[in-house]
Design an enzyme around this catalytic site. Structure first.
Site, PDB file in Angstrom:
ATOM      1  N   ASP A  26       0.835  -1.209   0.000  1.00 46.94           N
ATOM      2  CA  ASP A  26       0.000   0.000   0.000  1.00 46.94           C
ATOM      3  C   ASP A  26       0.866   1.254   0.000  1.00 46.94           C
ATOM      4  O   ASP A  26       2.017   1.247   0.460  1.00 46.94           O
ATOM      5  CB  ASP A  26      -0.925   0.017   1.221  1.00 46.94           C
ATOM      6  N   TYR A 232      -7.711   3.451  -3.504  1.00 48.93           N
ATOM      7  CA  TYR A 232      -7.250   3.181  -2.142  1.00 48.93           C
ATOM      8  C   TYR A 232      -8.111   3.908  -1.114  1.00 48.93           C
ATOM      9  O   TYR A 232      -8.412   5.099  -1.268  1.00 48.93           O
ATOM     10  CB  TYR A 232      -5.789   3.601  -1.993  1.00 48.93           C
TER      11      TYR A 232
END
Length: 722
Positions: A26, A232
């Site tokens: 991430d 995201y």
């Protein structure tokens, strides 16, 4: 070799055999730290390691990230590690102190304790609030043209009255009065769409519109992200990529027409916005997700509509205001109405708030009116209303408050709220309201005044956050001994300094050193000097026993006690507080009622049946056995018939549970469990293979199954528990 070692070994082998290793964790600080840990654990060579980031799992985004690799950002790693160390220093040093000074198994945290403070302070604000009544006056006027009724003008007086007498006097004054339109105002206003979702605004809106908890929202959003349906989901940014804006315009033009399209580029207001640089949005606008759950579909649609609406035209609304004058009074009535001239973004999405859904707004204008026109009395109502305290927090409003104060970051909101609930500091629940009378005075069209007493339910709570007794004690203790830790501004300042670490402006070690040494010194001082905290309140003297009655916090929770402070030989009597009762607010009579337990409700077969409350809740005791009372039944009201039902239900359950017992081997039992029949032996459980009749198993056959499955540890909570 443990699973971790096997995985690391396999990854090392694959890395050695590969020309390039791509680290695609991430894009936030936590993801950067994971990439760093992989590099260290696998001993990856810098020249063959490339770090890539993308905020959506799509082919285009991944290919673009591969074309633009970078190295691991050590500043982001330093910020994540500093936050982790800082939070552990606070938790690991404060928690043991709470165990000694208040009760075992408590915890404290740099952010969680401040969140609890918010909830505690709001509760005390509500408890100390004194509601005042007032009278609100509304009127219904008939609009007539050529003696024909054209409509009803609903309006409100520009003044509220403090007493019923004042309101009555006003109504009396209105009997001979005439009413007319003294002014009309018509103006056009615009409403602009809200920005696309950030983490916190998604959590708030999903809580209001979908009734999702913060943690549930994040779990579902994670699944949508991993499936490639949204970008995201941990971000402070409201920015949209140019490619996304273009795709949204295409969809708006196709679905609604060009007049509904108005591209906007939102800017993030927060100076502390984290690394993720796009809002939460769908990855594609011309595709519909397939094979997703109902909850995933609902959250996706919320994100889709909010994103589309953010790029649509403003809504144009005509706001009309009419002022009704009173011939014999300076006061006046005001009527307002809004008419939507052009829906714009409202065609797709309306933002909600903490108090009510705005989607139910009516689109009705005022009847046709002219200045100087007389309107005719239909009825005037004076309704008693009551001032309200600030509302308790729900999950959405708590996230909003934390964000306003600069406490926590997108990746932490869900864990903060889950932690304070899991630790028993905060209870999320519904609570029923109470009935309340209120007065309504009416002046009708025949100029008669009547008075009615109406009833309403007030104080109803839905999914609100309530502090527990232990939260109150811990909050007060920490606030007194560690004011810096509990200071909102200090907590926000730490967040800002962590952002500076992420930006490379300061080093993590210097931040930790400046915080830790004075903090640790304060821990040592408090350990030595502070007294144990029980929150004891002396309520009075029991008139029957002449013993002192008090409430306090104990090892297993809050309880009441009756004792003689002058004579320690007299054994105190104890009673646990009931659900909903609190140390700070329980009254003398309420506490005295608790000692009605244990109480005997009758006898069966010469054995007494009694009701009591223990460490694990209320129970019926009969023949030296304990039978739990269901949560929906009040132990103070359970009578003999109900007690017998509880006993019979448990006995039947036990009978059904025992498939076969062996007198020669009492420790070995064949039982019915939640997942089917099994063998219990020496507090360990063994599966019965398919095709074997549990009731037909012999002792030897049962032991063969046990031996074939090998020795097992006792199940948790029995002999294996330490």
């Amino acid at each position: 070799m443990c699973i971790r070692d096997r995985v690391v070994s396999e990854l090392k082998k694959l890395a050695t055999e590969s020309d390039t290793v791509w680290l695609a964790t991430d894009e936030d600080r936590e993801g950067e730290a994971i990439a760093w840990h992989l590099r260290e654990a696998l001993k990856l060579k810098t020249e063959k390691t490339k770090r890539i980031v993308f905020h959506e799992i799509t082919k285009e985004a991944i290919l673009k990230s591969i074309q633009n690799p970078r190295s691991i950002d050590d500043n982001l790693v330093d910020a994540q590690q500093s936050r982790r160390i800082l939070d552990r220093l606070v938790g690991f040093e404060l928690s043991p102190l709470l165990w000694k000074k208040i009760k075992p198994s408590l915890s404290a945290g740099r952010v969680q304790s401040v969140a609890v403070r918010l909830i505690v302070e709001r509760e005390r604000e509500i408890e100390s609030f004194e509601s005042n009544s007032f009278h609100k006056v509304t009127a219904n006027f008939e609009v007539r043209k050529e003696n024909k009724k054209q409509g009803i003008l609903k309006s409100e007086l520009n003044e509220k009255f403090e007493s019923e007498e004042s309101a009555l006097k006003f109504l009396e004054n209105c009997k001979p009065a005439k009413f007319s339109i003294i002014s009309l105002d018509k103006r056009e206003i615009k409403r602009s769409p809200a920005a696309p979702f950030t983490t916190s605004t998604l959590q708030q809106e999903a809580n209001r519109k979908l009734r999702f908890s913060v943690s549930r929202t994040m779990t579902i959003a994670q699944k949508l992200y991993e499936a490639g349906y949204i970008t995201y989901m941990r971000t402070d940014s409201v920015n949209l990529a140019e490619s996304a804006i273009s795709a949204i315009q295409t969809e708006i033009n196709r679905a609604f027409g060009k007049e509904y399209s108005n591209p906007k580029r939102f800017k993030t207001k927060s100076a502390n916005a984290q690394e993720a640089h796009e809002a939460i949005r769908p990855t594609y606008f011309d595709r519909t997700p397939e094979n997703i759950s109902a909850d995933e579909k609902r959250l996706y649609e919320l994100i889709y509509k909010r994103t589309i609406a953010s790029q649509m035209s403003d809504a144009r609304i005509e706001k009309n205001t009419a002022t009704v004058g009173i011939s014999n009074d300076k006061r006046f009535f005001t009527a307002e109405a809004e008419v939507i001239l052009f829906e714009g973004f409202l065609k797709v999405y309306r933002e909600s708030n903490d108090d009510e859904e705005s989607e139910n707004a009516e689109n009705k204008g005022l009847p046709p009116l002219t200045v100087g026109e007389e309107v005719f009395l239909g009825s005037i109502f004076s309704t008693q209303r009551f001032s309200k305290a600030a509302p308790r927090y729900n999950e959405a409003s708590l996230v909003k408050k934390l964000e306003e104060l600069g406490i926590g970051r997108p990746s932490t909101y869900a864990s903060i709220i889950s932690t304070v609930q899991n630790r028993g500091y905060v209870i999320k629940e519904d609570r029923e309201g109470v009935e309340r009378n209120y007065v309504v005075l009416e002046l009708d069209s025949s100029k008669q005044i009547s008075k009615k007493i109406e009833k309403e339910i007030t104080g109803t709570e839905k999914a609100k956050l309530f502090p527990s007794d232990v939260a109150m004690l811990v909050n007060d203790f920490l606030f007194a001994e560690f004011p810096q830790i509990m200071d909102y501004k200090f907590t926000a300042k730490i967040e800002q300094e962590l952002d500076e670490v992420a930006g490379g402006k300061i080093e993590g070690n210097s931040l930790l050193e400046s915080f830790y040494f004075p903090f640790h010194e304060r821990i040592e001082q408090t350990t030595e000097s502070s007294k144990r905290v029980t929150g004891e309140r002396i309520l009075g003297i029991d008139p029957k026993t002449n013993l002192t009655l008090s409430v306090r916090m104990g090892r297993y929770g809050a309880y009441a006690q009756k004792y003689d402070p002058e004579n320690e030989e007299i054994k105190p009597k104890y009673a646990s507080l009931r659900k909903g009762q609190r140390l700070e607010t329980i009254e003398f009579e309420e506490a005295l009622e608790l000692f009605k337990l244990p109480r005997t409700v009758g006898e069966k077969d010469g054995e007494e049946i009694s009701i009591n409350i223990g460490r694990f809740g209320p129970y019926v005791k009969f023949n030296s056995k304990f039978y739990s009372i269901p949560k929906d039944r009040d132990p103070f009201e359970v009578q003999m018939e109900e007690a017998l039902e509880i006993i019979a239900a448990k006995d039947l359950s036990d009978i059904n549970k025992n498939i076969k017992l062996f007198a020669e081997e009492p420790e070995l039992k064949i039982l019915n469990g939640r997942y089917g029949p099994y063998i219990s032996y020496k507090s360990a459980n063994y599966k019965i293979p398919k095709g074997i009749d549990p009731a037909g198993l012999s002792l030897e056959g049962a032991k063969e199954i046990i031996n074939s499955q090998g020795e097992k540890k006792p199940v948790k909570g029995k002999r294996g528990k330490k």
